[in-house]
Design a protein around this motif. Sequence first.
Motif, short mmCIF file in Angstrom:
data_model
loop_
_atom_site.label_atom_id
_atom_site.label_comp_id
_atom_site.label_asym_id
_atom_site.label_seq_id
_atom_site.Cartn_x
_atom_site.Cartn_y
_atom_site.Cartn_z
N TYR A 122 0.33 -1.69 0.02
CA TYR A 122 0.12 -0.22 0.21
C TYR A 122 1.10 0.82 -0.18
CZ TYR A 122 -2.64 3.66 2.59
OH TYR A 122 -3.53 4.93 2.14
N VAL B 235 10.11 14.19 -1.60
CA VAL B 235 9.22 15.31 -0.76
C VAL B 235 8.37 16.69 -1.21
CG1 VAL B 235 10.72 14.61 1.77
CG2 VAL B 235 11.55 16.23 0.77
N ALA B 236 7.26 16.01 -2.26
CA ALA B 236 6.87 16.98 -2.79
C ALA B 236 7.37 18.21 -3.07
CB ALA B 236 5.36 17.21 -1.62
N ARG C 128 1.13 14.74 -7.54
CA ARG C 128 3.19 14.43 -7.23
C ARG C 128 3.22 12.68 -6.86
NH1 ARG C 128 3.09 18.76 -9.34
NH2 ARG C 128 3.57 20.81 -8.24
N GLN D 227 4.48 11.24 -3.57
CA GLN D 227 3.73 11.70 -2.56
C GLN D 227 2.94 10.42 -2.67
OE1 GLN D 227 5.41 13.25 0.16
NE2 GLN D 227 6.46 12.59 -0.82
N LEU D 228 2.12 10.11 -3.52
CA LEU D 228 0.49 9.14 -3.58
C LEU D 228 1.16 7.56 -3.42
CD1 LEU D 228 -2.17 9.33 -4.10
CD2 LEU D 228 -1.84 8.83 -6.31
N GLU E 282 -2.97 4.23 -2.86
CA GLU E 282 -4.66 5.31 -2.87
C GLU E 282 -4.74 5.33 -4.79
OE1 GLU E 282 -6.28 6.15 -0.99
OE2 GLU E 282 -5.28 5.26 0.64
N CYS F 200 0.10 17.54 -3.67
CA CYS F 200 1.08 16.83 -2.93
C CYS F 200 0.24 15.98 -1.11
CB CYS F 200 1.75 18.50 -2.33
SG CYS F 200 2.50 18.39 -3.83
N ALA G 68 -2.03 14.42 -0.35
CA ALA G 68 -2.63 13.35 -1.07
C ALA G 68 -3.40 12.27 0.39
CB ALA G 68 -2.28 12.11 -1.69
N TYR G 69 -4.48 11.94 0.17
CA TYR G 69 -5.19 11.19 0.70
C TYR G 69 -4.34 9.87 0.77
CZ TYR G 69 -8.72 8.33 2.05
OH TYR G 69 -10.63 7.79 3.20
N ARG G 70 -4.52 9.42 2.24
CA ARG G 70 -3.51 8.63 2.81
C ARG G 70 -4.41 7.87 4.10
NH1 ARG G 70 1.91 6.83 2.87
NH2 ARG G 70 2.67 8.61 1.14
N GLU G 71 -3.97 6.94 4.42
CA GLU G 71 -4.92 6.45 6.06
C GLU G 71 -4.06 6.27 6.59
OE1 GLU G 71 -8.10 4.96 5.91
OE2 GLU G 71 -8.87 4.92 3.59
N ASN G 72 -2.91 6.40 6.92
CA ASN G 72 -1.41 6.11 7.84
C ASN G 72 -1.12 7.13 7.95
OD1 ASN G 72 -0.21 5.65 5.53
ND2 ASN G 72 0.16 3.27 5.98
N HIS H 261 2.02 10.14 7.14
CA HIS H 261 2.85 9.74 6.24
C HIS H 261 4.25 10.77 7.78
CE1 HIS H 261 4.38 11.94 2.14
NE2 HIS H 261 4.28 10.55 2.78
N ALA I 197 8.26 16.04 3.96
CA ALA I 197 7.59 15.51 3.03
C ALA I 197 6.09 16.38 3.25
CB ALA I 197 7.11 14.41 3.19
N ALA I 198 4.93 16.35 2.81
CA ALA I 198 3.69 16.67 2.22
C ALA I 198 2.79 16.22 3.31
CB ALA I 198 2.75 16.76 1.20
N GLN J 262 -0.33 14.30 4.91
CA GLN J 262 -1.07 13.81 4.43
C GLN J 262 -2.58 13.19 5.90
OE1 GLN J 262 0.31 11.10 1.73
NE2 GLN J 262 0.87 12.85 0.24
#
Lengths: 153, 206
Positions: A16, A39-40, A55, A58-59, A63, B103, B105-109, B111, B116-117, B119
């Motif tokens: 994931y 790191v975007a 980016r 970062q994804l 997802e 940047c 983004a949707y994330r379940e856990n 980050h 970094a961005a 989330q």
Amino acid sequence: MEFTVNGEKREADVEYDMPLLWVLRDELGLKGTKYGCGVAQCGACTVHVDGVAVRSCQLAAGEAEGSDITTIEGLGTPETLHAVQEAWVEHQVAQCGYCQSGQIMQAAALLDQDPEPSDEVIDIVMSGNLCRCGTYPRIRAAVHTAAKKLQEA
Amino acid sequence: MKLTFVSLSLALGLVLTGPVLGAGDNVEINPPAEGSVNREDGLAAWDRIYEVASHPRCANCHTGADNRPMWSGPSYGRARKHGMNVNAGESRIGAEFVLCSTCHAYRENLHDVPHAAPQVAMNWQLAPVEAEWFGKSSEYICNQLRDPERNDGRDYLALAEHLDHDLILHWAWNPGGGREPAPYDLQSHVNDILVWGVAGYPCVND
């Protein structure tokens, strides 16, 4: 996981948390999308996911599962360039070129949402894509040219 | 207006005597009994609420009409506008320029990567411009947060439920990446909102 990448169904057996960028480059062999900072902060890894610039470093792959992904390899073809790619060639935008696939993908997404962007809008939208060679004036000019091409098409 | 909140709550049977979990089920929404909190305790609760509201993890995205998020706090050095010339637009989600989710983004856990961005498991966004907090005084934010014209019509129970449901707010206490979390914890903050509300939403200028 399944993805649609540049119009083709692709599969990758990944966790994931794996960044989409690694899926594209290391699992699917699409090396046109570049790793810059991870790191975007630089924009080199920009791709389109369901039509929106993201980016890819970062994804999380989880997802992006099931999404329609477009990379620089799928934006145009050598025979039929996308208008942004044509403009990039005409303005000889690239210097070293490392950031350019991300720049082009971000510019294409910009023109999808704003067909005739002002200098101010171009500067705001493109500021997340860094270019150490400083090609920014040519990037801005090429975006204007691409906008005209798309309007005339 | 404060009386209206209380009257409406009474009319709807929302003045609760036991723990009731909201739909988010992340915190207990268990307000003190009506009339059980005096002004002094209400103001003390407000002071703790302000510590949270003015903390960078919250205030950085409660910015004004220029629609520019901030970078401030111990892990950012000097306070400055968000890098990359980011502008969230009047949409407050970046729809006019670059989406926050490009940047963030949707994330379940969590980050948990430094620099970094951030989330979360919902879309990243700025708070509404009416809820501008960055650089504002305790008195200003107190009056904003009890004003239904500027708090999306929320009474204290709705504010508590907002804190329960909107996962982007939970991130403030678990930001990862070496960022300083907001003070106290989510449940304590919800409890303070309830105490402040039951006390009649006191502000120092009353």
